[in-house]
Design an enzyme around this catalytic site. Structure first.
Site, PDB file in Angstrom:
ATOM      1  N   SER A   1      31.668  48.884  34.180  1.00  0.00           N
ATOM      2  CA  SER A   1      32.242  47.714  33.978  1.00  0.00           C
ATOM      3  C   SER A   1      31.568  47.289  32.463  1.00  0.00           C
ATOM      4  O   SER A   1      31.910  47.984  31.617  1.00  0.00           O
ATOM      5  CB  SER A   1      31.772  46.595  34.951  1.00  0.00           C
ATOM      6  OG  SER A   1      32.489  45.437  34.822  1.00  0.00           O
TER       7      SER A   1
ATOM      8  N   ASP B   1      41.089  48.451  41.911  1.00  0.00           N
ATOM      9  CA  ASP B   1      40.007  48.084  40.853  1.00  0.00           C
ATOM     10  C   ASP B   1      40.369  46.956  39.868  1.00  0.00           C
ATOM     11  O   ASP B   1      41.460  46.845  39.659  1.00  0.00           O
ATOM     12  CB  ASP B   1      39.503  49.219  39.873  1.00  0.00           C
ATOM     13  CG  ASP B   1      38.336  49.018  39.425  1.00  0.00           C
ATOM     14  OD1 ASP B   1      37.904  48.156  39.015  1.00  0.00           O
ATOM     15  OD2 ASP B   1      37.489  50.367  39.058  1.00  0.00           O
TER      16      ASP B   1
ATOM     17  N   HIS C   1      36.303  47.975  42.223  1.00  0.00           N
ATOM     18  CA  HIS C   1      35.440  47.911  41.119  1.00  0.00           C
ATOM     19  C   HIS C   1      33.915  48.647  41.376  1.00  0.00           C
ATOM     20  O   HIS C   1      33.627  49.258  40.702  1.00  0.00           O
ATOM     21  CB  HIS C   1      35.277  46.245  40.891  1.00  0.00           C
ATOM     22  CG  HIS C   1      34.933  46.277  39.217  1.00  0.00           C
ATOM     23  ND1 HIS C   1      35.642  46.684  38.222  1.00  0.00           N
ATOM     24  CD2 HIS C   1      33.691  45.459  38.684  1.00  0.00           C
ATOM     25  CE1 HIS C   1      34.768  46.675  37.204  1.00  0.00           C
ATOM     26  NE2 HIS C   1      33.719  45.948  37.277  1.00  0.00           N
TER      27      HIS C   1
END
Length: 290
Positions: free
Chosen positions: A100, A240, A267
């Site tokens: 991320s 995601d 995610h």
């Protein structure tokens, strides 16, 4: 395993090394956030049978210092933090895995001349490299929520007040679809949310994953992707926040990059599809060392 604290610009960060006696090139892990902790990336410990795995909590969250100084929460200081960690731990050669927000840090760090020395590969999981593109993807996800949730989000974003039960309920509905689809959430992920340095997250990102109001709202490092000269693996989940389409776009900008999309995952696909994810990363790191 060893752990402790390291001095970085602005304070001290907590680190942990698993598999310190392994012979492979170390893997340095950059967690998401900003303001989160490394707890939720615990499954990566399984790779320590081949190489040292280095985790650290970025300043302002997790087990690290939490200085009350808003001027510290910048991309440049975060990158300087990576420089300090690597130097303190004598990481002459290293693979870097970002997740991320950590993917942006990995790209920014590699862009530095010093960052390219001894970096063997990059793993960019659930990439967040262009805030505008991220926000657009989240708006598509929000559009698929029930009408009541959409209305609560719209009302809060219009008023600038995000503490209402309705907004919080809509946020968790979104998170259960696109952040982590496991029920219940794993303990390691819950610990990360419990340790979140919210002032850092709010200043740099915003009140939630899909309401982007912070200093990173115009962030974009995609122009730097073409200059990456080491093997790169992109990963994302089918559902995601970092959509498969966006992840494929990023990969198209990196010469020779690989992409892996994990079905029925989001995610936190490293948690949802842990065995498949670890196998994918393990094999990639092996190839990168040949």
């Amino acid at each position: 395993m060893r752990e402790g604290y390291l001095p970085v610009p602005g304070g001290n960060v907590w680190y942990r090394i698993v598999g310190g006696g392994a012979e492979g090139v170390p893997l340095l892990v950059l967690h998401g956030g900003p303001g989160a902790s490394s707890d939720y990336l615990e499954p990566l410990e399984a790779l320590a049978d081949e190489r040292p795995i280095i985790f650290y909590d970025q300043l302002g969250g997790g087990n690290s210092d939490r200085p009350n100084d808003p001027s510290l929460w910048t991309v440049n200081r975060s990158v300087a933090e990576i420089v300090a960690v690597r130097e303190a731990l004598d990481l002459d050669e290293v693979h870097i895995l970002g997740q991320s927000w950590g993917t942006a840090l990995a790209v920014e760090y590699y862009t530095l001349a010093s960052g390219q020395n001894g970096v063997k590969s990059l793993v960019l999981s659930a990439p967040c490299l262009n805030a505008a593109r991220w926000a657009a993807d989240q708006q598509e996800h929000v559009a698929d929520l029930p009408g009541s949730a959409r209305a609560a989000i719209s009302e809060s974003e219009t008023s600038g007040t995000f503490s209402s039960p309705e907004y919080q309920e809509a946020m968790m509905l979104f998170y259960n679809r696109h952040v982590c689809r496991m029920e219940p959430w794993p303990d390691c992920l819950n610990r990360t949310f419990e340790k979140l340095g919210y002032p850092v997250y709010e200043q740099m990102w915003g009140p939630s994953e899909f309401t982007v109001t912070g200093t990173l709202r115009e962030y974009n490092c995609t122009p730097q992707l073409g200059g990456i000269g080491v093997p790169v693996l992109f990963t994302c989940g089918e559902f995601d926040e970092a959509s498969p389409e966006t992840t494929a776009f990023y990969a198209s900008l990196v010469p020779g990059a690989e992409v892996r999309v994990f079905e029925d995952a989001s995610h936190e696909h490293h948690l949802e599809k842990s065995e498949e994810y670890l196998k994918t990363v393990r094999e990639f790191l092996r190839r990168a060392e040949r």
